[in-house]
Design a protein around this motif. Structure first.
Motif, PDB file in Angstrom:
ATOM      1  N   SER A 148       0.847  -1.205   0.000  1.00 53.55           N
ATOM      2  CA  SER A 148       0.000   0.000   0.000  1.00 53.55           C
ATOM      3  C   SER A 148       0.871   1.240   0.000  1.00 53.55           C
ATOM      4  O   SER A 148       2.033   1.195   0.426  1.00 53.55           O
ATOM      5  N   VAL A 149       0.281   2.360  -0.423  1.00 54.67           N
ATOM      6  CA  VAL A 149       0.936   3.644  -0.176  1.00 54.67           C
ATOM      7  C   VAL A 149       1.155   3.803   1.332  1.00 54.67           C
ATOM      8  O   VAL A 149       2.116   4.449   1.761  1.00 54.67           O
ATOM      9  N   ALA A 150       0.283   3.166   2.113  1.00 53.07           N
ATOM     10  CA  ALA A 150       0.423   3.215   3.584  1.00 53.07           C
ATOM     11  C   ALA A 150       1.657   2.453   4.057  1.00 53.07           C
ATOM     12  O   ALA A 150       2.028   2.544   5.234  1.00 53.07           O
ATOM     13  N   TYR A 155       0.692   8.011   8.027  1.00 53.57           N
ATOM     14  CA  TYR A 155      -0.231   9.153   8.153  1.00 53.57           C
ATOM     15  C   TYR A 155      -0.898   9.095   9.520  1.00 53.57           C
ATOM     16  O   TYR A 155      -0.986   8.020  10.125  1.00 53.57           O
ATOM     17  N   TYR A 161      -1.792   0.107  10.975  1.00 53.17           N
ATOM     18  CA  TYR A 161      -1.962  -0.282   9.568  1.00 53.17           C
ATOM     19  C   TYR A 161      -0.699   0.076   8.793  1.00 53.17           C
ATOM     20  O   TYR A 161      -0.186  -0.728   8.013  1.00 53.17           O
ATOM     21  N   PRO A 191      -0.950   0.275  -3.791  1.00 55.20           N
ATOM     22  CA  PRO A 191      -1.983   1.205  -4.255  1.00 55.20           C
ATOM     23  C   PRO A 191      -2.283   2.319  -3.258  1.00 55.20           C
ATOM     24  O   PRO A 191      -2.124   2.158  -2.048  1.00 55.20           O
ATOM     25  N   GLY A 192      -2.799   3.429  -3.816  1.00 53.17           N
ATOM     26  CA  GLY A 192      -3.443   4.457  -3.008  1.00 53.17           C
ATOM     27  C   GLY A 192      -4.900   4.076  -2.791  1.00 53.17           C
ATOM     28  O   GLY A 192      -5.227   2.892  -2.727  1.00 53.17           O
ATOM     29  N   PHE A 198     -12.909  -2.093   1.778  1.00 53.04           N
ATOM     30  CA  PHE A 198     -11.827  -1.753   2.708  1.00 53.04           C
ATOM     31  C   PHE A 198     -12.259  -0.756   3.782  1.00 53.04           C
ATOM     32  O   PHE A 198     -12.036  -0.980   4.988  1.00 53.04           O
ATOM     33  N   ARG A 202     -12.777  -0.943   7.743  1.00 58.41           N
ATOM     34  CA  ARG A 202     -11.980  -0.082   8.629  1.00 58.41           C
ATOM     35  C   ARG A 202     -12.874   0.645   9.634  1.00 58.41           C
ATOM     36  O   ARG A 202     -12.524   0.783  10.799  1.00 58.41           O
TER      37      ARG A 202
HETATM   38  C1  8X3 Z   1      -5.103   1.600   1.866  1.00 56.56           C
HETATM   39  C2  8X3 Z   1      -4.762   3.007   1.470  1.00 56.56           C
HETATM   40  O1  8X3 Z   1      -4.350   5.355   2.339  1.00 56.56           O
HETATM   41  O2  8X3 Z   1      -6.306   4.165   3.178  1.00 56.56           O
HETATM   42  O3  8X3 Z   1      -3.956   0.847   2.050  1.00 56.56           O
HETATM   43  O4  8X3 Z   1      -4.118   3.561   3.909  1.00 56.56           O
HETATM   44  S1  8X3 Z   1      -4.890   4.056   2.806  1.00 56.56           S
END
Ligand code: 8X3
Ligand code: NDP
Length: 262
Positions: A148-150, A155, A161, A191-192, A198, A202
């Motif tokens: 992930s971008v994460a 952030y 996560y 990915p973003g 998802f 969450r």
């Molecule tokens: C999911 C993208 O930016 O919600 O991995 O973490 S984000």
């Protein structure tokens, strides 16, 4: 599991791909792409009804699709499920996609159970499935991890996560080195924002909070990421794509989104 997996006692019809978390989102979209390309596909997830539904959809489209129901966190269940698959079905491509985020609390208000779910699924689950399959995979096979971008940029409210996806990034690199002598390639897709289930997961079923994530811009679709995964999966044998960082056009980083004013 019996009816879903009916057919493992014969040879696959085409090249095989094993996809974790194929009951929804990116995993499911990848499965569709795979069976449309004539590959034999094993779809997995915890929700038996959803696994059955994906298997049925694939077979209705003429695909060679088998299903397995297990939780990637449950090491015994992972070993039993993968152990039930004969060597003829050992994947040429393993897509480690099952994963989730739970909660957006700052770390000092974090929920222990949410932390466990993320670490156990995104890191240990990926390892559990890989550990069971890798010894049985042949030279030329590929592993594609869904990062992930994460896993590139942290952030606020993303702490655990973020940590799990940074871990996926590290695992992807180390797995590539470990498996180099065996000729098994390892890559990841990063990915973003992708609109799937998802955010509903969450935010624990809060549809308003989930849909707000994608307001004011056009997020990626599951198919966009599946497209990148499938491109990586189908390169010639001498080509290994290490990482594909794929974002919505309106997203420049984990924290830069160009949302239209409402
Ligand atoms: C999911 C993208 O930016 O919600 O991995 O973490 S984000
Ligand atoms: P979805 O919620 O739509 O799909 C997640 C899939 O993972 C489901 O099929 C779910 O199946 C499966 N899964 C979750 N937990 C487990 C478990 N313990 N055991 C087995 N399967 C499990 O989300 P996405 O398609 O968006 O997510 C797929 C991957 O993409 C995840 O790794 C996610 O972190 C990553 N990602 C997502 C982004 C996004 O913005 N959506 C961006 C970047 C990365 P079931 O519930 O049936 O078990």
């Amino acid at each position: 599991m019996d009816t879903l997996s009916a057919g493992f006692d014969r040879s696959p019809h085409g090249r095989t791909v094993f996809i974790t978390g194929a009951t929804s989102g990116i995993g499911r979209a990848t499965a569709v792409m795979a069976w449309e390309a004539g590959w034999s596909v094993v779809v997995t997830g915890r929700r038996a009804d959803r696994v059955a539904e994906v298997v049925e959809a694939g077979r209705a489209a003429g695909g060679d699709v088998q299903g397995l129901v297990f939780d990637v966190r449950d090491r015994e269940a992972v070993a039993a499920a993968i152990g039930s698959v004969p060597d003829a079905w050992a994947p040429e491509v393993l897509v480690n996609n099952a994963g989730l985020a739970v909660g957006r609390e700052p770390v000092d208000q974090g929920v222990y159970d949410d932390w466990d779910r993320m670490v156990d699924t995104n890191v240990k689950g990926l390892l559990n499935v890989s550990r069971e399959w890798l010894p049985r995979m042949a030279a030329g096979a590929r592993v594609i991890n869904v990062g992930s971008v994460a896993g590139k940029q942290a952030y606020p409210g993303g702490s655990v996560y973020n940590a799990t996806k940074f871990a996926v990034d590290g695992l992807t690199q180390a797995m590539r080195m470990d498996l180099l002598p065996r000729g098994i390639q390892v890559g990841q897709v990063s990915p973003g924002a992708v609109e799937t289930e998802f955010s509903l997961v969450r935010f624990k079923g809060d549809e308003g909070a989930a849909s707000a994530v994608y307001e004011g811009f056009e997020p990626l679709r599951a198919e966009d990421v599946a497209d990148a995964i499938w491109f990586m999966a189908t390169r010639p044998g001498h080509v290994c794509i290490h990482d594909v960082w794929i974002m919505p056009a309106a997203q420049a980083s984990a924290y830069h989104l160009n949302r239209a004013e409402s």
